[in-house]
Write a protein that holds these residues in place. Structure first.
Motif, PDB file in Angstrom:
ATOM      1  N   UNK A  20       0.572  -1.031  -0.137  1.00  0.00           N
ATOM      2  CA  UNK A  20      -0.351  -0.626   0.744  1.00  0.00           C
ATOM      3  C   UNK A  20       0.642   1.536   0.318  1.00  0.00           C
ATOM      4  N   UNK A  21       1.635   1.412   0.611  1.00  0.00           N
ATOM      5  CA  UNK A  21       2.722   2.242   0.934  1.00  0.00           C
ATOM      6  C   UNK A  21       3.562   2.762  -0.540  1.00  0.00           C
ATOM      7  N   UNK A  22       4.577   0.412  -1.106  1.00  0.00           N
ATOM      8  CA  UNK A  22       5.222   0.981  -2.091  1.00  0.00           C
ATOM      9  C   UNK A  22       3.568   1.447  -3.203  1.00  0.00           C
ATOM     10  N   UNK A  23       2.508   1.427  -3.128  1.00  0.00           N
ATOM     11  CA  UNK A  23       1.551   2.157  -3.998  1.00  0.00           C
ATOM     12  C   UNK A  23       1.871   3.258  -3.591  1.00  0.00           C
ATOM     13  N   UNK A  24       1.200   4.128  -2.829  1.00  0.00           N
ATOM     14  CA  UNK A  24       0.961   5.766  -2.317  1.00  0.00           C
ATOM     15  C   UNK A  24       2.248   6.207  -3.029  1.00  0.00           C
ATOM     16  N   UNK A  25       3.114   5.724  -2.677  1.00  0.00           N
ATOM     17  CA  UNK A  25       5.304   6.665  -2.830  1.00  0.00           C
ATOM     18  C   UNK A  25       4.618   6.702  -4.119  1.00  0.00           C
ATOM     19  N   UNK A  65      -2.010   4.201  -8.989  1.00  0.00           N
ATOM     20  CA  UNK A  65      -1.219   3.985  -8.130  1.00  0.00           C
ATOM     21  C   UNK A  65      -2.307   4.600  -6.560  1.00  0.00           C
ATOM     22  N   UNK A  66      -2.948   5.770  -6.785  1.00  0.00           N
ATOM     23  CA  UNK A  66      -3.031   5.645  -5.534  1.00  0.00           C
ATOM     24  C   UNK A  66      -4.693   4.840  -4.511  1.00  0.00           C
ATOM     25  N   UNK A  67      -5.482   4.234  -6.096  1.00  0.00           N
ATOM     26  CA  UNK A  67      -6.215   3.329  -5.814  1.00  0.00           C
ATOM     27  C   UNK A  67      -5.864   2.476  -5.211  1.00  0.00           C
TER      28      UNK A  67
END
Length: 125
Positions: A48-53, A72-74
């Motif tokens: 999740x953090x990787x995708x938000x990054x 990436x945010x979703x």
């Protein structure tokens, strides 16, 4: 360009393997009655953090919040929501509609499960 495609496939493979492993752990817990406690769900927060990054990076690179950044945010938000659901024991009747909302937002932003977006010149960014 070839390096980007290879890196994207590598990230997709890692994400897929993490999700499969999480599903297997959750299934094993349910079938065996043995529970690892709530801390195993912390594994959800890593992708999740990787995708938000990656969403932040995509928005910075593109100069705007594009469908690529939205994807990436979703994805990161869905993983974060899933992790919080398992960690905090949120009831599925409450969380399920939130996933439907995320799917609706995905449809509104034009996200179709791919992070590559075609530019006006027919090339992938």
């Amino acid at each position: 360009m070839r390096h980007e495609a290879q890196a994207r496939r590598s990230r997709s493979l890692i994400t897929a393997l993490v999700l499969i492993a999480l599903g297997l752990v959750y299934l094993a817990q349910n079938l065996s009655g043995q529970h690892l406690g709530p801390l195993w769900t912390v594994i959800f927060f890593l992708p999740a953090l990787g995708s938000l990054g990656r969403a932040w990076q995509a928005a910075q690179q593109d100069g705007a919040f594009t469908p690529r950044a939205a994807a990436f945010t979703l994805g990161g938000t869905a993983m974060l929501l899933l992790g919080l659901t398992f960690l905090l024991g949120w009831p599925w009747p409450v969380v399920g509609p939130l996933f439907l909302i995320l799917l609706g937002l995905s449809a509104l932003t034009g996200v179709r499960g791919r992070t590559g977006v075609r530019s006006g010149k027919g090339e992938r960014r």
